[in-house]
Design an enzyme around this catalytic site. Structure first.
Site, short mmCIF file in Angstrom:
data_model
loop_
_atom_site.label_atom_id
_atom_site.label_comp_id
_atom_site.label_asym_id
_atom_site.label_seq_id
_atom_site.Cartn_x
_atom_site.Cartn_y
_atom_site.Cartn_z
N LYS A 108 0.83 -1.22 0.00
CA LYS A 108 0.00 0.00 0.00
C LYS A 108 0.86 1.26 0.00
CE LYS A 108 -2.65 -0.44 3.55
NZ LYS A 108 -2.03 -1.69 4.03
N THR B 70 3.99 1.57 -0.90
CA THR B 70 4.69 1.62 -2.19
C THR B 70 3.78 2.18 -3.27
OG1 THR B 70 5.92 -0.34 -1.50
CG2 THR B 70 6.04 0.25 -3.81
N ARG C 289 1.35 7.77 7.37
CA ARG C 289 1.55 7.66 8.82
C ARG C 289 3.03 7.49 9.15
NH1 ARG C 289 -1.48 2.60 10.36
NH2 ARG C 289 -0.78 2.04 8.28
N LYS D 15 6.97 -6.75 10.92
CA LYS D 15 6.68 -6.09 9.65
C LYS D 15 7.89 -5.40 9.04
CE LYS D 15 3.35 -2.77 7.73
NZ LYS D 15 4.27 -1.73 7.27
N ALA E 275 -4.02 0.41 12.50
CA ALA E 275 -5.41 0.24 12.07
C ALA E 275 -6.06 -1.00 12.65
CB ALA E 275 -5.49 0.18 10.55
N PHE F 281 -3.64 -1.41 6.92
CA PHE F 281 -4.13 -2.78 6.73
C PHE F 281 -5.23 -2.84 5.66
CE2 PHE F 281 -2.36 -3.27 11.14
CZ PHE F 281 -1.26 -4.02 10.74
N PHE G 171 4.33 -8.31 -9.64
CA PHE G 171 5.62 -8.93 -9.38
C PHE G 171 6.11 -9.62 -10.65
CE2 PHE G 171 4.10 -8.08 -5.25
CZ PHE G 171 5.16 -8.14 -4.36
N TRP H 294 7.24 -0.37 -8.21
CA TRP H 294 8.41 -0.83 -7.44
C TRP H 294 9.65 -0.82 -8.35
CZ3 TRP H 294 12.48 -4.12 -7.29
CH2 TRP H 294 13.08 -4.32 -6.05
#
Length: 555
Positions: free
Chosen positions: A73, A75, A96, A107, A272, A300, A380, A408
């Site tokens: 998210k 990214t 955030r 994480k 969240a 999330f 990906f 990415w």
């Protein structure tokens, strides 16, 4: 050994941030203060002297229920911001602040990835400009003053067995969840810690409109009950002013840059899953005053972060989204079909047919609130064209656009199609029919049931006797107009993190209810959710260190 993200970031020379703030946000030197060359705080009090522009558009980025495969998210938020700027749209992201808990826990960092990340990443993920330390200090000042009041005579007649405020620390430490402290020889008190990101002070900080509103909300924090059953607040303890002093400088929003030298405001950091999951109101309003399009992110999956953004942040502030993006990956969709992590790169359209129910459920949930979202597939290298085509076709059957993104690897250029879809969504006013899920004037219990049945697809709710009594008590005391903030596992629509996909045959178990009068919502804790997380068997901290050249690695 450095990660790809670190190598990519170090290969790009950052611009002095003061240049970006002047060139792209048109700030004067009186409207920001720098922390070295690459970090700054925007002085919102100075900025407030400008006339605000109500034509700016707000875009929310959310996601499917998160998996171990990662969705991206942040990214995507960064890639979309860069892409919009490539299209000539003056755009800024509002994100955030990372917590040290996930950074050293499971994480890892929270700065995006590849060519779609914000910098300087290490400083952002560690102490940044000190905001989380200030929030922790303000929280623990209130805890200390509360205990001190009980110790020195207790003129408010606080019931020592009914303290309702926990200490905070920005680290995962399960041993601090609950314990006793010896206040006097003849008095022991129940105590415990929240992680700072789950504290009410963090929620207050993130929802405050300005310094005056911050102090008002701090003063409203309920810390205990008196022996007569009345609530005792931080204002009753005369500590709201001192707390506001500790938070005064932190309240100014931080700003950094993407690797393509676009500004990003990073401020406030509530989780969240156990809090409301949105960056600060001040940051969002600052972005809207400075840019034409603001990209913000809710933590999330859409059942948590987006639900709370729409039903708490938007309700309290009058803000509304002009576009909503749901981020998914082919790998995460397969994981929701219980595909093992080591088999996700294997072509498997059948797994997609099973796992796509999770993405579909998030899309349908937003449609219920009058929002037509856009789906962004974070691609990906292992993804096949037929897999992407299958997901795109299923989304179009729901009336939703689906965009393949390669930000990415390619930075903003890899999210151009998504940026064009977002601008088209804004032009079509795809979110014009947005309305919160439930009205403010229904009972708290009905609000919980509304989220459980409409968003989590549960049959209903099941409360412990204590939780049911607490909800009734808050209703009778006049807090029934507040929205609810459900603390629940992020991995599933249910309270069981192992139930993936989109289960419908479940009941939401309510274990505990907490009043957050300063944040102006009621927290409902479900299942085994803890507001002080523990560390995994192998914490991310194991990989963090300093190499032979003095560089920090592993974050």
């Amino acid at each position: 050994m450095q990660t790809n993200d670190q190598s990519i970031a170090q290969s790009i020379e950052l611009r002095p941030l003061a240049e970006i703030l002047k060139d792209k946000l048109h700030l004067t030197e009186d409207e920001f203060t720098t922390f070295g060359k690459y970090k700054a705080k925007i002085l919102s009090s100075e900025l407030g002297k400008r006339q605000s522009d109500d034509q700016a558009k707000l875009v929310l980025v959310t996601g499917v229920s998160p998996t171990a495969a990662g969705e991206g998210k942040t990214t995507t938020s960064v890639g979309l911001t860069d892409a919009l700027n490539l299209l000539g749209v003056n755009s800024v992201a509002c994100l955030r602040e990372p917590s040290l808990g996930p950074c050293f826990g499971m994480k890892g960092g929270a700065h995006g990835g590849g060519r779609a990340q914000i910098a300087p990443a290490i400083e952002i993920n560690l102490h940044f400009n000190g905001d989380l330390h200030a929030i922790t200090s303000a929280n623990n000042l209130l805890s200390a003053i509360l205990e001190n009041h009980v110790y020195w005579g207790n003129s408010l007649d606080i019931d020592p067995t009914k303290l309702m405020f926990l200490r905070a620390m920005d680290m995962n430490d399960r041993s601090l969840r609950k314990f006793k402290v010896q206040s006097r020889r003849d008095l022991s008190l129940d105590a415990g810690f929240n992680i700072t990101a789950a504290s009410e002070v963090m929620a207050v900080f993130s929802l405050a409109e300005d310094l005056a509103d911050l102090q008002r909300r701090l003063g409203n924090i309920v810390v205990a009950r008196s022996r007569s059953g009345e609530f005792v607040t931080a204002r009753d303890l005369n500590v709201d002013g001192a707390m506001a002093v500790l938070l005064r400088e932190a309240l100014e929003p931080n700003v950094v840059q993407t690797l393509e030298h676009n500004p990003v405001i990073v401020h406030g950091g509530p989780f969240a899953n156990i809090a409301h999951g949105c960056n600060s109101v001040i940051a969002t309003r600052t972005g809207l005053a400075l840019a034409d399009v603001v990209i913000t992110e809710a933590g999330f999956g859409a059942d948590l972060g987006a639900e709370k953004f729409l039903n708490i942040k938007c309700r309290q502030t009058g803000l509304k989204p002009h576009a909503v993006v749901i981020v998914a990956t082919i790998r995460s969709i397969k994981m929701h079909a219980n595909t093992p992590l080591d088999e996700l790169t294997r072509p498997d359209v059948e797994a997609l047919k099973t796992g796509i129910v999770n993405l579909e459920a998030h899309v349908q949930n937003l449609l219920k609130m009058g929002i037509v979202p856009i789906v962004a597939i974070n691609r990906f290298e292992s993804d096949r064209d037929d897999e992407l085509l299958f997901v795109t076709k299923r989304m179009r059957e729901l009336g939703v656009e689906c965009n393949e993104c390669t930000h990415w690897a390619d930075g903003g250029q890899g999210a151009i199609e998504l940026a064009e879809s977002v601008m088209a969504c804004i032009a079509r006013e795809d979110c014009k029919n947005f309305a919160p899920l439930y009205p403010a004037n229904i009972p708290l219990k009905d609000k919980v049931a509304s989220v459980a049945t409409n968003i989590y697809h549960a049959r209903g709710i099941e409360s412990t006797e204590t939780a049911a009594s607490e909800l009734s008590d808050l209703q009778e005391r006049g807090f029934g107009e507040l929205p609810i903030c459900i603390a629940k596992t992020q991995y599933s629509f249910t309270a069981d993190p192992k139930r993936l996909g989109a289960p419908e045959d479940h009941v939401l178990p309510i274990r505990e209810v907490r009043l957050s009068a300063g944040a102006e919502f009621v927290v409902v804790v479900c299942g085994n959710m803890m507001t002080m997380p523990g560390l995994p068997r192998v914490p991310a901290a194991d990989q963090v260190g300093i190499d032979e050249n003095g560089h920090i690695v592993g974050i």
